[in-house]
Each structure stands twice: as structure tokens, then as C-alpha cells.
Motif scaffolding. Structure first.
Motif, PDB file in Angstrom:
ATOM      1  N   VAL A  61     -14.643 -53.427  36.661  1.00  0.00           N
ATOM      2  CA  VAL A  61     -15.267 -53.197  35.354  1.00  0.00           C
ATOM      3  C   VAL A  61     -16.411 -54.196  35.128  1.00  0.00           C
ATOM      4  N   ILE A  62     -16.171 -55.464  35.434  1.00  0.00           N
ATOM      5  CA  ILE A  62     -17.207 -56.487  35.235  1.00  0.00           C
ATOM      6  C   ILE A  62     -18.408 -56.227  36.145  1.00  0.00           C
ATOM      7  N   ARG A  63     -18.150 -55.855  37.402  1.00  0.00           N
ATOM      8  CA  ARG A  63     -19.252 -55.524  38.323  1.00  0.00           C
ATOM      9  C   ARG A  63     -20.107 -54.396  37.741  1.00  0.00           C
TER      10      ARG A  63
ATOM     11  N   LEU B 236     -20.340 -53.419  34.658  1.00  0.00           N
ATOM     12  CA  LEU B 236     -20.996 -53.872  33.433  1.00  0.00           C
ATOM     13  C   LEU B 236     -22.241 -54.706  33.758  1.00  0.00           C
ATOM     14  N   ILE B 237     -22.124 -55.616  34.717  1.00  0.00           N
ATOM     15  CA  ILE B 237     -23.281 -56.431  35.121  1.00  0.00           C
ATOM     16  C   ILE B 237     -24.402 -55.536  35.628  1.00  0.00           C
ATOM     17  N   ILE B 238     -24.045 -54.578  36.465  1.00  0.00           N
ATOM     18  CA  ILE B 238     -25.066 -53.680  37.019  1.00  0.00           C
ATOM     19  C   ILE B 238     -25.684 -52.827  35.921  1.00  0.00           C
ATOM     20  N   PHE B 239     -24.865 -52.298  35.019  1.00  0.00           N
ATOM     21  CA  PHE B 239     -25.385 -51.472  33.928  1.00  0.00           C
ATOM     22  C   PHE B 239     -26.343 -52.269  33.038  1.00  0.00           C
ATOM     23  N   VAL B 240     -25.907 -53.445  32.598  1.00  0.00           N
ATOM     24  CA  VAL B 240     -26.730 -54.249  31.695  1.00  0.00           C
ATOM     25  C   VAL B 240     -28.019 -54.695  32.393  1.00  0.00           C
ATOM     26  N   SER B 241     -27.893 -55.187  33.625  1.00  0.00           N
ATOM     27  CA  SER B 241     -29.081 -55.733  34.286  1.00  0.00           C
ATOM     28  C   SER B 241     -30.057 -54.656  34.737  1.00  0.00           C
ATOM     29  N   SER B 242     -29.562 -53.538  35.258  1.00  0.00           N
ATOM     30  CA  SER B 242     -30.510 -52.533  35.747  1.00  0.00           C
ATOM     31  C   SER B 242     -30.851 -51.469  34.717  1.00  0.00           C
ATOM     32  N   ASP B 243     -29.895 -51.032  33.922  1.00  0.00           N
ATOM     33  CA  ASP B 243     -30.177 -49.955  32.974  1.00  0.00           C
ATOM     34  C   ASP B 243     -30.738 -50.456  31.638  1.00  0.00           C
ATOM     35  N   LEU B 244     -30.222 -51.566  31.147  1.00  0.00           N
ATOM     36  CA  LEU B 244     -30.693 -52.073  29.856  1.00  0.00           C
ATOM     37  C   LEU B 244     -31.864 -53.044  30.002  1.00  0.00           C
ATOM     38  N   LEU B 245     -31.735 -53.990  30.951  1.00  0.00           N
ATOM     39  CA  LEU B 245     -32.798 -54.979  31.133  1.00  0.00           C
ATOM     40  C   LEU B 245     -33.868 -54.519  32.127  1.00  0.00           C
ATOM     41  N   LEU B 246     -33.599 -53.398  32.783  1.00  0.00           N
ATOM     42  CA  LEU B 246     -34.533 -52.794  33.737  1.00  0.00           C
ATOM     43  C   LEU B 246     -34.923 -53.731  34.885  1.00  0.00           C
ATOM     44  N   LEU B 247     -33.957 -54.542  35.324  1.00  0.00           N
ATOM     45  CA  LEU B 247     -34.187 -55.391  36.486  1.00  0.00           C
ATOM     46  C   LEU B 247     -34.074 -54.551  37.753  1.00  0.00           C
ATOM     47  N   GLN B 248     -34.669 -55.018  38.819  1.00  0.00           N
ATOM     48  CA  GLN B 248     -34.583 -54.340  40.105  1.00  0.00           C
ATOM     49  C   GLN B 248     -33.121 -54.286  40.558  1.00  0.00           C
TER      50      GLN B 248
ATOM     51  N   ILE C 186      -4.446 -56.597  38.103  1.00  0.00           N
ATOM     52  CA  ILE C 186      -5.210 -56.613  36.850  1.00  0.00           C
ATOM     53  C   ILE C 186      -6.580 -57.239  37.091  1.00  0.00           C
ATOM     54  N   LEU C 187      -6.605 -58.347  37.813  1.00  0.00           N
ATOM     55  CA  LEU C 187      -7.864 -59.014  38.126  1.00  0.00           C
ATOM     56  C   LEU C 187      -8.781 -58.116  38.958  1.00  0.00           C
ATOM     57  N   SER C 188      -8.218 -57.374  39.902  1.00  0.00           N
ATOM     58  CA  SER C 188      -9.019 -56.474  40.736  1.00  0.00           C
ATOM     59  C   SER C 188      -9.662 -55.370  39.905  1.00  0.00           C
ATOM     60  N   VAL C 189      -8.897 -54.781  39.003  1.00  0.00           N
ATOM     61  CA  VAL C 189      -9.442 -53.732  38.132  1.00  0.00           C
ATOM     62  C   VAL C 189     -10.503 -54.319  37.199  1.00  0.00           C
ATOM     63  N   CYS C 190     -10.226 -55.480  36.638  1.00  0.00           N
ATOM     64  CA  CYS C 190     -11.213 -56.134  35.770  1.00  0.00           C
ATOM     65  C   CYS C 190     -12.484 -56.466  36.541  1.00  0.00           C
ATOM     66  N   GLY C 191     -12.334 -56.844  37.807  1.00  0.00           N
ATOM     67  CA  GLY C 191     -13.490 -57.136  38.645  1.00  0.00           C
ATOM     68  C   GLY C 191     -14.395 -55.931  38.804  1.00  0.00           C
TER      69      GLY C 191
ATOM     70  N   THR D  75     -23.087 -60.504  43.147  1.00  0.00           N
ATOM     71  CA  THR D  75     -22.685 -61.283  44.314  1.00  0.00           C
ATOM     72  C   THR D  75     -22.531 -62.760  43.978  1.00  0.00           C
ATOM     73  N   MET D  76     -23.340 -63.251  43.061  1.00  0.00           N
ATOM     74  CA  MET D  76     -23.267 -64.666  42.699  1.00  0.00           C
ATOM     75  C   MET D  76     -22.212 -64.946  41.625  1.00  0.00           C
ATOM     76  N   THR D  77     -21.836 -63.942  40.854  1.00  0.00           N
ATOM     77  CA  THR D  77     -20.920 -64.150  39.739  1.00  0.00           C
ATOM     78  C   THR D  77     -19.460 -63.871  40.099  1.00  0.00           C
ATOM     79  N   ILE D  78     -19.197 -62.712  40.659  1.00  0.00           N
ATOM     80  CA  ILE D  78     -17.824 -62.243  40.848  1.00  0.00           C
ATOM     81  C   ILE D  78     -16.993 -63.149  41.758  1.00  0.00           C
ATOM     82  N   PRO D  79     -17.491 -63.580  42.919  1.00  0.00           N
ATOM     83  CA  PRO D  79     -16.638 -64.430  43.764  1.00  0.00           C
ATOM     84  C   PRO D  79     -16.185 -65.715  43.067  1.00  0.00           C
ATOM     85  N   PHE D  80     -17.083 -66.363  42.326  1.00  0.00           N
ATOM     86  CA  PHE D  80     -16.701 -67.601  41.637  1.00  0.00           C
ATOM     87  C   PHE D  80     -15.726 -67.328  40.501  1.00  0.00           C
TER      88      PHE D  80
END
Length: 133
Positions: free
Chosen positions: A89-91, A93-105, A82-87, A114-119
Motif C-alpha cells: 500500500v505504501i509503495r 501511495l508513494i508512486i501515485f503521489v509522486s508520479s500522478d499528483l506531483l508529476l515526477l518522472q 501485516i507489514l508486507s501488505v502495508c508495504g 527504493t530509498m524509503t521502503i527498505p529502511f
């Protein structure tokens, strides 16, 4: 001040990091080998290797990272899946929000993952998957 719990947490995080680095290296090598030899499409090769390494990761964490704390059982493996599948989805989501919505590089998006998921994974694995009841 008792530093024993903090030292213990760092010890577990060190072992967690070794298992994570090992499975990441294996993922990179095995996926690229399968893709190179045209075993299947890159998506299928990547997904198949990832699926196999979820099992390797679970065994590594249960036998090496938390070996002296818990005994492996089916409930833990289910939580780990369950944690692996959620990971994943969260990855995404982070990429979608940061690159597609916030237009970050893209580099920043991957850095955030890389900084969020391992912790996040470490604390969920330690305190949920392999928690002591």
C-alpha cells in the motif's frame, strides 16, 4: 561514547540486506520463468511468487537476520504479513503521489520507493515484528 548499539544495528541491517537481495533476485527469476512458460498471467505469476517469497523472507529474517535475538512464533508471522501488505500500500501511495499528483518522472517515483521502503521495513521488522519484550 559507546558505539556498540550502532554497530549492532549495522550488523542487523547488513543481514537484512542479504535476505532482501536474495528474495528480490528470486522474485525476478521465478516471476519471469513462470511468465515465460505461460503458467498464468503476469499479474498472477508475480502475485503468487511474491506471496511465496513473503514466507521465505520471514524465515530468512527470523533464522538469519535476527536469529540470535528472538524465537519465531505465530504472532511474529502475523505482524510480518501485516507489514508486507502495508508495504504494498505504501509503495503504491508513494508512486501515485509522486508520479500522478506531483508529476515526477517514473524513475524518481521508483527511486523514492527504493530509498524509503527498505529502511522503513528494517526498522519495523526489528522493533515491531521481532522486538524483544
Amino acid at each position: 561514547m559507546n558505539l556498540k548499539p550502532l554497530q549492532s544495528l549495522f550488523k542487523y541491517f547488513g543481514r537484512f540486506s542479504i535476505v532482501g537481495a536474495t528474495t528480490t533476485i528470486l522474485y525476478f527469476i521465478l516471476s519471469n520463468l513462470l511468465i515465460h512458460f505461460k503458467v498464468a498471467s503476469p499479474m498472477i505469476c508475480s502475485s503468487g511468487v511474491y506471496g511465496m517469497l513473503v514466507i521465505v523472507s520471514f524465515l530468512g529474517h527470523s533464522k538469519f537476520t535476527f536469529f540470535n535475538v528472538v524465537r519465531q512464533n505465530t504472532n511474529q508471522f502475523t505482524k510480518f504479513l501485516i507489514l508486507s501488505v502495508c508495504g504494498i500500500v505504501i509503495r503504491n501511495l508513494i508512486i501515485f503521489v509522486s508520479s500522478d499528483l506531483l508529476l515526477l518522472q517514473p524513475f524518481i517515483s521508483i527511486l523514492l520507493v527504493t530509498m524509503t521502503i527498505p529502511f522503513l521495513n528494517f526498522f519495523l521488522i526489528k522493533f515491531w515484528v521481532f522486538s524483544i519484550k
